[in-house]
Motif scaffolding. Structure first.
Motif, PDB file in Angstrom:
ATOM      1  N   GLN A   1       0.961  -1.314   0.130  1.00  0.00           N
ATOM      2  CA  GLN A   1       0.198   0.203   0.057  1.00  0.00           C
ATOM      3  C   GLN A   1       1.126   1.140  -0.138  1.00  0.00           C
ATOM      4  OE1 GLN A   1      -1.896  -0.322   3.834  1.00  0.00           O
ATOM      5  NE2 GLN A   1      -0.354   0.287   4.642  1.00  0.00           N
ATOM      6  N   ASP A   2       0.649   2.654  -0.841  1.00  0.00           N
ATOM      7  CA  ASP A   2       1.230   3.439  -0.537  1.00  0.00           C
ATOM      8  C   ASP A   2       0.930   4.600   0.320  1.00  0.00           C
ATOM      9  OD1 ASP A   2       1.154   3.062  -3.531  1.00  0.00           O
ATOM     10  OD2 ASP A   2      -1.004   4.403  -3.815  1.00  0.00           O
TER      11      ASP A   2
ATOM     12  N   SER B   1      -8.754  -1.370  -6.928  1.00  0.00           N
ATOM     13  CA  SER B   1      -8.193  -1.879  -5.784  1.00  0.00           C
ATOM     14  C   SER B   1      -7.966  -1.013  -4.883  1.00  0.00           C
ATOM     15  CB  SER B   1      -7.095  -2.883  -6.697  1.00  0.00           C
ATOM     16  OG  SER B   1      -6.376  -3.284  -4.822  1.00  0.00           O
ATOM     17  N   LEU B   2      -7.305  -1.352  -3.572  1.00  0.00           N
ATOM     18  CA  LEU B   2      -6.859  -0.658  -2.237  1.00  0.00           C
ATOM     19  C   LEU B   2      -5.464  -0.513  -2.736  1.00  0.00           C
ATOM     20  CD1 LEU B   2     -10.099  -0.701   0.059  1.00  0.00           C
ATOM     21  CD2 LEU B   2      -9.504   1.254  -0.813  1.00  0.00           C
ATOM     22  N   VAL B   3      -4.937  -1.760  -3.280  1.00  0.00           N
ATOM     23  CA  VAL B   3      -3.965  -2.184  -2.881  1.00  0.00           C
ATOM     24  C   VAL B   3      -3.308  -2.412  -3.926  1.00  0.00           C
ATOM     25  CG1 VAL B   3      -4.221  -2.773  -0.238  1.00  0.00           C
ATOM     26  CG2 VAL B   3      -4.317  -4.371  -2.688  1.00  0.00           C
ATOM     27  N   ASN B   4      -1.763  -2.100  -4.196  1.00  0.00           N
ATOM     28  CA  ASN B   4      -1.208  -3.130  -5.429  1.00  0.00           C
ATOM     29  C   ASN B   4      -0.383  -4.355  -4.959  1.00  0.00           C
ATOM     30  OD1 ASN B   4      -0.849   0.140  -5.597  1.00  0.00           O
ATOM     31  ND2 ASN B   4       0.151  -0.144  -4.336  1.00  0.00           N
ATOM     32  N   ALA B   5      -0.436  -5.036  -6.531  1.00  0.00           N
ATOM     33  CA  ALA B   5      -0.409  -6.624  -6.115  1.00  0.00           C
ATOM     34  C   ALA B   5       1.084  -6.322  -7.642  1.00  0.00           C
ATOM     35  CB  ALA B   5      -1.464  -7.644  -6.676  1.00  0.00           C
TER      36      ALA B   5
ATOM     37  N   ALA C   1      -5.570   2.078   8.683  1.00  0.00           N
ATOM     38  CA  ALA C   1      -6.118   3.853   8.123  1.00  0.00           C
ATOM     39  C   ALA C   1      -4.370   4.663   7.298  1.00  0.00           C
ATOM     40  CB  ALA C   1      -6.051   4.985   9.436  1.00  0.00           C
ATOM     41  N   THR C   2      -3.765   3.401   6.338  1.00  0.00           N
ATOM     42  CA  THR C   2      -2.949   3.803   5.793  1.00  0.00           C
ATOM     43  C   THR C   2      -3.225   4.163   3.830  1.00  0.00           C
ATOM     44  OG1 THR C   2      -1.792   1.978   5.970  1.00  0.00           O
ATOM     45  CG2 THR C   2      -1.226   3.729   7.556  1.00  0.00           C
ATOM     46  N   SER C   3      -4.114   3.216   3.515  1.00  0.00           N
ATOM     47  CA  SER C   3      -4.409   3.368   1.961  1.00  0.00           C
ATOM     48  C   SER C   3      -6.050   4.173   1.355  1.00  0.00           C
ATOM     49  CB  SER C   3      -5.132   1.249   1.803  1.00  0.00           C
ATOM     50  OG  SER C   3      -5.693   1.052   2.782  1.00  0.00           O
ATOM     51  N   GLY C   4      -6.518   3.713   0.478  1.00  0.00           N
ATOM     52  CA  GLY C   4      -7.511   4.400  -0.182  1.00  0.00           C
ATOM     53  C   GLY C   4      -6.967   6.609  -0.081  1.00  0.00           C
ATOM     54  N   PRO C   5      -8.531   7.810  -0.271  1.00  0.00           N
ATOM     55  CA  PRO C   5      -8.465   8.684  -0.312  1.00  0.00           C
ATOM     56  C   PRO C   5      -7.414   9.887   0.922  1.00  0.00           C
ATOM     57  CG  PRO C   5     -10.187   7.631  -0.046  1.00  0.00           C
ATOM     58  CD  PRO C   5      -9.431   6.844   0.030  1.00  0.00           C
ATOM     59  N   VAL C   6      -6.793   9.909  -0.268  1.00  0.00           N
ATOM     60  CA  VAL C   6      -5.856  10.931   1.228  1.00  0.00           C
ATOM     61  C   VAL C   6      -6.786  12.273   1.619  1.00  0.00           C
ATOM     62  CG1 VAL C   6      -3.539  11.953   1.991  1.00  0.00           C
ATOM     63  CG2 VAL C   6      -3.554   9.802   0.877  1.00  0.00           C
ATOM     64  N   ILE C   7      -7.101  12.524   2.650  1.00  0.00           N
ATOM     65  CA  ILE C   7      -7.788  13.866   2.982  1.00  0.00           C
ATOM     66  C   ILE C   7      -6.586  15.462   3.165  1.00  0.00           C
ATOM     67  CG2 ILE C   7      -9.589  15.311   3.755  1.00  0.00           C
ATOM     68  CD1 ILE C   7     -11.178  12.341   4.100  1.00  0.00           C
ATOM     69  N   ILE C   8      -6.622  16.274   2.699  1.00  0.00           N
ATOM     70  CA  ILE C   8      -5.805  17.159   3.586  1.00  0.00           C
ATOM     71  C   ILE C   8      -6.423  17.988   3.829  1.00  0.00           C
ATOM     72  CG2 ILE C   8      -3.183  18.034   2.814  1.00  0.00           C
ATOM     73  CD1 ILE C   8      -2.912  16.404   0.945  1.00  0.00           C
ATOM     74  N   GLY C   9      -6.018  18.731   4.788  1.00  0.00           N
ATOM     75  CA  GLY C   9      -6.934  20.151   5.090  1.00  0.00           C
ATOM     76  C   GLY C   9      -6.943  20.366   6.897  1.00  0.00           C
TER      77      GLY C   9
ATOM     78  N   LEU D   1       3.645  10.147  -0.146  1.00  0.00           N
ATOM     79  CA  LEU D   1       5.340  10.819  -0.970  1.00  0.00           C
ATOM     80  C   LEU D   1       6.143   9.656  -1.793  1.00  0.00           C
ATOM     81  CD1 LEU D   1       6.382  12.846   2.413  1.00  0.00           C
ATOM     82  CD2 LEU D   1       5.120  13.872  -0.086  1.00  0.00           C
ATOM     83  N   GLY D   2       5.437   8.845  -2.353  1.00  0.00           N
ATOM     84  CA  GLY D   2       6.575   7.781  -3.172  1.00  0.00           C
ATOM     85  C   GLY D   2       6.527   6.534  -2.506  1.00  0.00           C
ATOM     86  N   ARG D   3       6.273   6.189  -1.056  1.00  0.00           N
ATOM     87  CA  ARG D   3       6.856   5.118  -0.019  1.00  0.00           C
ATOM     88  C   ARG D   3       5.609   3.905  -1.060  1.00  0.00           C
ATOM     89  NH1 ARG D   3       6.654   9.043   3.633  1.00  0.00           N
ATOM     90  NH2 ARG D   3       5.208   7.580   4.963  1.00  0.00           N
ATOM     91  N   ARG D   4       6.013   2.665  -0.832  1.00  0.00           N
ATOM     92  CA  ARG D   4       5.164   1.426   0.001  1.00  0.00           C
ATOM     93  C   ARG D   4       5.441   0.619   0.714  1.00  0.00           C
ATOM     94  NH1 ARG D   4       3.396  -0.366  -6.534  1.00  0.00           N
ATOM     95  NH2 ARG D   4       2.485   1.839  -6.793  1.00  0.00           N
ATOM     96  N   GLU D   5       4.552   0.086   1.594  1.00  0.00           N
ATOM     97  CA  GLU D   5       5.031  -0.713   2.842  1.00  0.00           C
ATOM     98  C   GLU D   5       4.340  -1.893   1.965  1.00  0.00           C
ATOM     99  OE1 GLU D   5       2.268   1.599   5.464  1.00  0.00           O
ATOM    100  OE2 GLU D   5       3.840   3.384   5.712  1.00  0.00           O
ATOM    101  N   THR D   6       4.605  -2.946   2.716  1.00  0.00           N
ATOM    102  CA  THR D   6       4.437  -4.732   2.248  1.00  0.00           C
ATOM    103  C   THR D   6       2.976  -4.927   3.838  1.00  0.00           C
ATOM    104  OG1 THR D   6       6.523  -4.697   1.756  1.00  0.00           O
ATOM    105  CG2 THR D   6       5.304  -6.768   2.119  1.00  0.00           C
ATOM    106  N   ILE D   7       2.031  -5.063   3.096  1.00  0.00           N
ATOM    107  CA  ILE D   7       1.048  -6.038   4.264  1.00  0.00           C
ATOM    108  C   ILE D   7       1.830  -7.279   3.934  1.00  0.00           C
ATOM    109  CG2 ILE D   7      -1.318  -5.896   3.770  1.00  0.00           C
ATOM    110  CD1 ILE D   7      -1.895  -3.431   2.514  1.00  0.00           C
ATOM    111  N   VAL D   8       1.475  -8.071   2.960  1.00  0.00           N
ATOM    112  CA  VAL D   8       1.753  -9.811   2.920  1.00  0.00           C
ATOM    113  C   VAL D   8       1.792  -9.947   2.025  1.00  0.00           C
ATOM    114  CG1 VAL D   8      -0.627  -9.725   1.865  1.00  0.00           C
ATOM    115  CG2 VAL D   8       0.532 -11.335   3.250  1.00  0.00           C
TER     116      VAL D   8
END
Length: 563
Positions: free
Chosen positions: A65-66, A95-99, A144-152, A69-76
């Motif tokens: 998952q993203d 999809s909410l994640v990358n494979a 809470a590290t995947s999906g859309p990012v709300i900034i405000g 700032l370009g970082r990717r974290e491995t879930i499984v």
């Protein structure tokens, strides 16, 4: 097998990431198609629709998952006997994640439609897969590290609005405080956003939205898709609360093509309940959101098409083979043989002149973790004397310093379940003031500073420094959209059905043949979750009978048995 270092899954890791036996894989093969992926190949990209559920036969697949700032974290990392997917694959949502293939991968892919077939035809195996898909979504929600990012700013009304919509829709998301989070500040600078235009939303597909409406956000993340104007549905259900979702589950499971529309999110007012303890089968209680999320997933398992958030605007007779058409937002149309009105009720507002000034930031109609965080360790006031008010008061009492519960009546006993009354009395930080009503709200620039209330008997007034007010004062029927639809309403705006219309009408049939009403919106209904679910199940028999009589549906022995 699957390997994960994510602590979110904990003791349920084996259920979230099961290893399938050879016999299980053999049962699944007939639902899928063989596929091969080269080492390093991107199989699924967050924000794009995945090909389906991917069963790994050989090789390894990294799920990431993203992280910002370009970082990717491995879930499984999935190995042989594992499968790639979560709830998004059940309904072909993005999809909410990358494979990515960590090495050459041999697999077979089960498309969404065939995955739903598997769930029904292979019940035991389908149950295990469904449990895994749900647990994986829960893990994504909790991390809470995947999906859309709300900034405000975190206390901005639009940030809270978007955050609440995503939470009620069961969508993982992140909120970055533009005032304090370095990552948020970097993104604001990168996209050259004027601070006055916040919040912004960064969708998984890379699109940037500037303070979007819920519908625009839903379209961006793939929750809301265009309606097929050429498709003819057996039933269109307006409202995705307990009644509407129950009708959808029973209708779709019995072979009726079903579409559900809701202008907000699934769950209705039941979704706002922090804990329901008198619903049959849940002796320890269950949150309204959890109960409604299960119903929502169950409906999708049977192939119900969800159009949320989108608003029904007009019900009209059709002339092209359909019985009715529903005009919805953005000029789209739903063609259907029958209609079930389950649009429920809308929250009743307090009769205070400047109420709107504080709604969305300081005046709340929902007591969720979002609101609890906003008023942590503060004193709050809550208006209401029904079960929803009682549940909210108990929930908030565990987060705030004090809850002052204001009730117009002389006692809670007349309108609230006994177990809630006793629990409220047992909470040392809940004060109940009966015979009391709010007189005025005061504050500046949308920030509530004080609440003034008055004792109706003595006339004595009290002003307290309170920054958050919760309103649970009942609801009015959500039937404004029916004003020009020739559906009979009673004096209070509830939909009239059955004997209320005279002889010749079924129990839930409205004044228009083939149009039915269920749940809170129906005149004379019992305003309880269980009653709404029961009506949702009951109306399906009426749908079958109507369709058979109308000649739109063949009457099979199985369906006769259900009527």
């Amino acid at each position: 097998m699957s390997q994960t270092t994510n602590p979110i899954f904990g003791a349920r890791r084996d259920q979230a990431f099961p290893t399938l036996a050879e016999a299980d894989i053999d049962h699944m093969r007939r639902f899928g198609e063989a596929s091969f992926y080269a080492a390093g190949e991107h199989i699924v990209t967050a924000g794009a629709v995945a090909p389906g559920l991917i069963v790994v036969l050989s090789g390894r697949v990294d799920i990431t998952q993203d992280g910002g700032l370009g970082r990717r974290e491995t879930i499984v990392t999935h190995g042989p006997g594992s499968f790639v997917g979560e709830l998004a694959q059940l309904s072909a949502r993005p999809s909410l994640v990358n494979a990515q293939a960590a090495e050459p991968v041999e697999a077979f892919v089960i498309p969404s439609q065939r995955l739903r077939d598997l769930m029904v035809q292979e019940a035991n195996l389908g149950e295990r897969i469904m449990r895994a898909l749900i647990l994986r979504r829960v893990g994504l929600l909790e991390s809470a590290t995947s999906g859309p990012v709300i900034i405000g700013p975190v206390d901005n009304s639009d940030v809270l609005r978007l955050q609440g919509f995503l939470a009620r829709s069961g969508q993982p998301h992140r909120v970055l405080d533009s005032d304090s989070d370095p990552c948020a500040k970097t993104l604001v600078e990168r996209f050259d956003v004027d601070p006055h235009h916040l919040p912004i939303v960064l969708c998984p597909n890379g699109r940037l939205l500037l303070n979007p409406g819920e519908k625009d956000l839903a379209r961006c993340i793939g929750l809301l898709r265009p309606i097929d104007a050429d498709k003819l549905y057996d039933v269109a259900i307006v409202g995705a609360g307990p009644a509407g979702l129950a009708a959808a589950v029973y209708a779709a499971s019995e072979g009726l093509s079903t579409i559900v529309l809701d202008c907000r999110a699934f769950g209705g007012q039941a979704g706002a309940s922090s804990r329901i303890e008198n619903y049959l089968g849940f002796p320890t209680g269950i949150s309204g959101m959890a109960l409604m999320a299960r119903a929502y997933n169950q409906a999708q398992k049977f192939g119900v098409e969800m159009v949320i958030p989108d608003e029904a605007k007009l019900l009209s007779a059709a002339t092209d083979g359909a019985r009715y058409t529903l005009d919805v937002g953005d000029g789209e149309t739903v063609r259907t043989r029958t209609v079930v009105i389950a649009s429920g009720a809308r929250y009743r507002r307090l009769d205070v002149a400047n109420l709107a000034q504080f709604e969305g930031t300081c005046v709340h109609y929902w007591a969720s973790p979002i609101e609890a965080r906003l008023c942590q360790s503060q004193e709050v006031a809550l208006v209401g004397a029904g079960n929803s008010a009682g549940q909210a008061a108990v929930y908030l009492a565990s987060h705030v310093r004090k809850v002052t519960l204001l009730a117009r009546g002389g006692s809670l006993d007349a309108s609230m379940s006994r177990y809630l009354v006793e629990r409220i009395r047992a909470q040392p930080n809940i004060e109940v003031l009966t015979g009391t009503e709010v007189e005025a709200l005061d504050g500046d620039e949308g920030s509530l500073a004080t609440v003034r209330w008055r004792n109706r008997a003595s006339g004595a007034e009290t002003t307290r420094p309170i920054r958050h007010l919760f309103l649970f004062i009942g609801a009015d029927p959500n039937t404004d959209w029916l004003a020009n639809c020739n559906v009979a309403l009673d004096a209070k705006g509830f939909v009239r059905t059955g004997s209320d219309l005279g002889s010749g009408h079924g129990a839930m049939e409205t004044s228009r043949s083939g149009v039915f009403a269920i749940g809170d919106v129906r005149a004379g209904s019992v305003k309880r979750v269980a009653a709404a679910v029961g009506e949702g199940a009951q109306v399906v028999a009426a749908l079958h009978a109507y369709l058979a009589q109308d000649g739109s549906q063949a009457v099979t022995p199985e369906r006769i048995g259900r009527m």
